[in-house]
Structure formats: structure tokens, C-alpha cells
Design a protein around this motif. Structure first.
Motif, PDB file in Angstrom:
ATOM      1  N   UNK A 172      55.221  53.375 -61.747  1.00 59.57           N
ATOM      2  CA  UNK A 172      54.534  52.200 -61.213  1.00 59.57           C
ATOM      3  C   UNK A 172      55.486  51.371 -60.345  1.00 59.57           C
ATOM      4  N   UNK A 173      56.122  52.032 -59.409  1.00 57.14           N
ATOM      5  CA  UNK A 173      56.929  51.335 -58.421  1.00 57.14           C
ATOM      6  C   UNK A 173      56.461  51.762 -57.040  1.00 57.14           C
ATOM      7  N   UNK A 174      57.001  51.163 -56.011  1.00 56.80           N
ATOM      8  CA  UNK A 174      56.539  51.459 -54.661  1.00 56.80           C
ATOM      9  C   UNK A 174      55.143  50.909 -54.441  1.00 56.80           C
ATOM     10  N   UNK A 175      54.262  51.706 -53.855  1.00 54.58           N
ATOM     11  CA  UNK A 175      52.888  51.261 -53.577  1.00 54.58           C
ATOM     12  C   UNK A 175      52.085  51.030 -54.852  1.00 54.58           C
ATOM     13  N   UNK A 176      52.535  51.630 -55.971  1.00 55.63           N
ATOM     14  CA  UNK A 176      51.809  51.504 -57.243  1.00 55.63           C
ATOM     15  C   UNK A 176      52.418  50.458 -58.165  1.00 55.63           C
ATOM     16  N   UNK A 177      53.247  49.559 -57.635  1.00 53.07           N
ATOM     17  CA  UNK A 177      53.960  48.583 -58.463  1.00 53.07           C
ATOM     18  C   UNK A 177      52.976  47.732 -59.264  1.00 53.07           C
ATOM     19  N   UNK A 179      50.839  44.891 -60.892  1.00 52.25           N
ATOM     20  CA  UNK A 179      50.202  43.655 -60.414  1.00 52.25           C
ATOM     21  C   UNK A 179      49.850  43.682 -58.928  1.00 52.25           C
ATOM     22  N   UNK A 180      50.173  44.783 -58.252  1.00 53.73           N
ATOM     23  CA  UNK A 180      49.743  44.923 -56.871  1.00 53.73           C
ATOM     24  C   UNK A 180      50.438  43.980 -55.898  1.00 53.73           C
ATOM     25  N   UNK A 181      49.725  43.669 -54.821  1.00 56.32           N
ATOM     26  CA  UNK A 181      50.286  42.830 -53.759  1.00 56.32           C
ATOM     27  C   UNK A 181      49.195  41.954 -53.174  1.00 56.32           C
ATOM     28  N   UNK A 182      49.607  40.854 -52.558  1.00 56.70           N
ATOM     29  CA  UNK A 182      48.654  39.970 -51.892  1.00 56.70           C
ATOM     30  C   UNK A 182      49.262  39.441 -50.603  1.00 56.70           C
ATOM     31  N   UNK A 183      48.403  39.237 -49.638  1.00 53.55           N
ATOM     32  CA  UNK A 183      48.830  38.698 -48.351  1.00 53.55           C
ATOM     33  C   UNK A 183      48.712  37.182 -48.402  1.00 53.55           C
ATOM     34  N   UNK A 186      51.743  34.922 -43.289  1.00 54.30           N
ATOM     35  CA  UNK A 186      52.272  36.047 -42.507  1.00 54.30           C
ATOM     36  C   UNK A 186      52.910  37.146 -43.350  1.00 54.30           C
ATOM     37  N   UNK A 187      53.167  36.887 -44.635  1.00 53.19           N
ATOM     38  CA  UNK A 187      53.944  37.831 -45.437  1.00 53.19           C
ATOM     39  C   UNK A 187      53.200  38.281 -46.679  1.00 53.19           C
ATOM     40  N   UNK A 188      53.744  39.361 -47.274  1.00 55.56           N
ATOM     41  CA  UNK A 188      53.187  39.925 -48.502  1.00 55.56           C
ATOM     42  C   UNK A 188      53.978  39.427 -49.701  1.00 55.56           C
ATOM     43  N   UNK A 189      53.259  39.151 -50.790  1.00 61.79           N
ATOM     44  CA  UNK A 189      53.883  38.785 -52.061  1.00 61.79           C
ATOM     45  C   UNK A 189      53.408  39.750 -53.136  1.00 61.79           C
ATOM     46  N   UNK A 190      54.374  40.317 -53.875  1.00 64.33           N
ATOM     47  CA  UNK A 190      54.054  41.101 -55.062  1.00 64.33           C
ATOM     48  C   UNK A 190      54.228  40.170 -56.265  1.00 64.33           C
ATOM     49  N   UNK A 191      53.162  39.859 -56.982  1.00 60.51           N
ATOM     50  CA  UNK A 191      53.265  38.892 -58.095  1.00 60.51           C
ATOM     51  C   UNK A 191      54.357  39.218 -59.110  1.00 60.51           C
ATOM     52  N   UNK A 192      54.698  40.494 -59.269  1.00 58.13           N
ATOM     53  CA  UNK A 192      55.731  40.853 -60.236  1.00 58.13           C
ATOM     54  C   UNK A 192      57.059  40.179 -59.926  1.00 58.13           C
TER      55      UNK A 192
END
Length: 213
Positions: A172-177, A179-183, A186-192
Motif C-alpha cells: 500500500x505505497x505509491x499509487x495505492x498508499x 488514505x489515498x490523495x486529494x487535490x 494547485x497541489x496534491x495532499x496525501x492525508x497519511x
């Protein structure tokens, strides 16, 4: 006959290393683990290798072991020194500040907001160690040992590395990390990555006091 001037005696090669105590060598072992972890994290990112990532993560508890023993050896041999204290802080910055941040990035926490949080985390760690070095004497109350920590010690970031290692173990790392990701803008945040924000904030707390065992 005049006595020879000892101040003009030639200095031996590696004279600084000759002055190291046994505890200092353990501190350098801590630093070596940290650098090794950073390099393995970069290699895991370049090769998309979970195995390399796990080896990198394994160096965090190894660095922690070195960090624990250098202090105990210094007390046992009564070889406390300003040099040893500075070495310890510099090694801790690498092993428990920079290495966890590098592992987080390699695990997929690589968005723009993630980078801001990871930089904040490392800066909190550096500030925490600098404050400790400055206030250690007053916190010790005249004894040889500090009675408590102000804020969480930076080696607690080993817990963060453990979380990342578990995620890697479960693929569960990379694209499968987790808690996912959110925009956000202008930038992406991974809640983890917010666990790094919490860890950094706790490190620089003035009100949180943790007894030193």
C-alpha cells in the motif's frame, strides 16, 4: 637548554578521530544507518522495489539502537562531552528527521502539500534538537542527567517509519498508499502525511513534558 615548545609539535593525522570516545563511534553508527536509509529509499524509488524500501525502513530501528547505546556507554564510561552531544544531535537529524521524510516521499507521499509537511517535520526536528542542546543544562537541575524532555524526542519518528513499513509490506505505497490523495488548490495532499505534521508539532511543544527514563 630551552625545553621544546609543545605547541609547535606536529599534529598527527586523523587527530580528531583519535580523540573520539567509544560512545562517539556508536553515534556515528547511528548516522551511518540514517544515510544508508536515505540511499536505500532513493534506490527503492528508482527501482520501484518494496524490498529495498523495507531494508531502508529496517535501518531506522537500527539507528535507534545505536542512539540508545551511545548515551548508556557515555554514562558508563563517564565520557560526556560537548562534542559528543553535538555529534548525537547531528546524527539524530539524519536518522530520525531526514530519513523518515525520504522514506515518506519514496512511499508515495510526493505531492506538493506533502513536501511542505515533510519539510516542516524536518525543521521541527532540527529545532527540537537545537533547543535541547541549549536547555539541557538547565533541565538537568545540576545533575548529570536531564529529568524530562520538552516535546517528544525526535527518535519517536521510528513509529512513523514503522507505519510506512507496514504499508509497504501490504503493498500500500505509491499509487495505492493508505488514505489515498486529494487535490487542494494547485497541489496534491496525501492525508497519511499528516502524521508527520502531528509528530513535528509534538516535538516543538513547550508544554508537553515527558520524563526521561
Amino acid at each position: 637548554m630551552n625545553a621544546p615548545d609543545s605547541s609547535k609539535a606536529p599534529r598527527k593525522h586523523f587527530s580528531m578521530i583519535r580523540g573520539f570516545h567509544l560512545a562517539d563511534l556508536f553515534t556515528l553508527g547511528n548516522a551511518a544507518c540514517g544515510v544508508g536509509g536515505v540511499l536505500l529509499a532513493l534506490a527503492s524509488l528508482a527501482n520501484r522495489s518494496v524490498d529495498l524500501f523495507l531494508w531502508a525502513a529496517a535501518l531506522a530501528p537500527a539507528a535507534f539502537v545505536f542512539d540508545v547505546f551511545d548515551g548508556r556507554i557515555a554514562r558508563w564510561r563517564q565520557t560526556h562531552s560537548a562534542l559528543g552531544r553535538e555529534l548525537d544531535s547531528l546524527a539524530d537529524v539524519i536518522s530520525f528527521g531526514v530519513m523518515p521524510a525520504a522514506l515518506a516521499y519514496a512511499a508515495g507521499l510526493d505531492g506538493g502539500w506533502d513536501a511542505v509537511v515533510l519539510i516542516y517535520f524536518v525543521c521541527c526536528g532540527v529545532s527540537r534538537l537545537a533547543r535541547y542542546n541549549v536547555t539541557a543544562e538547565s533541565l538537568s537541575g545540576g545533575s548529570d542527567k536531564v529529568k524530562y524532555f520538552e516535546g517528544t524526542p525526535i527518535p519517536t519518528s521510528v513509529v512513523l517509519v514503522g507505519v510506512l513499513a507496514l504499508a509497504a509490506w501490504q503493498q500500500r505505497i505509491g499509487d495505492a498508499v493508505w488514505l489515498g490523495a486529494m487535490q487542494i488548490g494547485p497541489w496534491v495532499l496525501h492525508p497519511l502525511v499528516l502524521m508527520f505534521a502531528l509528530s513535528g508539532t509534538l516535538m516543538i511543544s513547550k508544554t508537553l513534558r515527558i520524563p526521561k527514563l
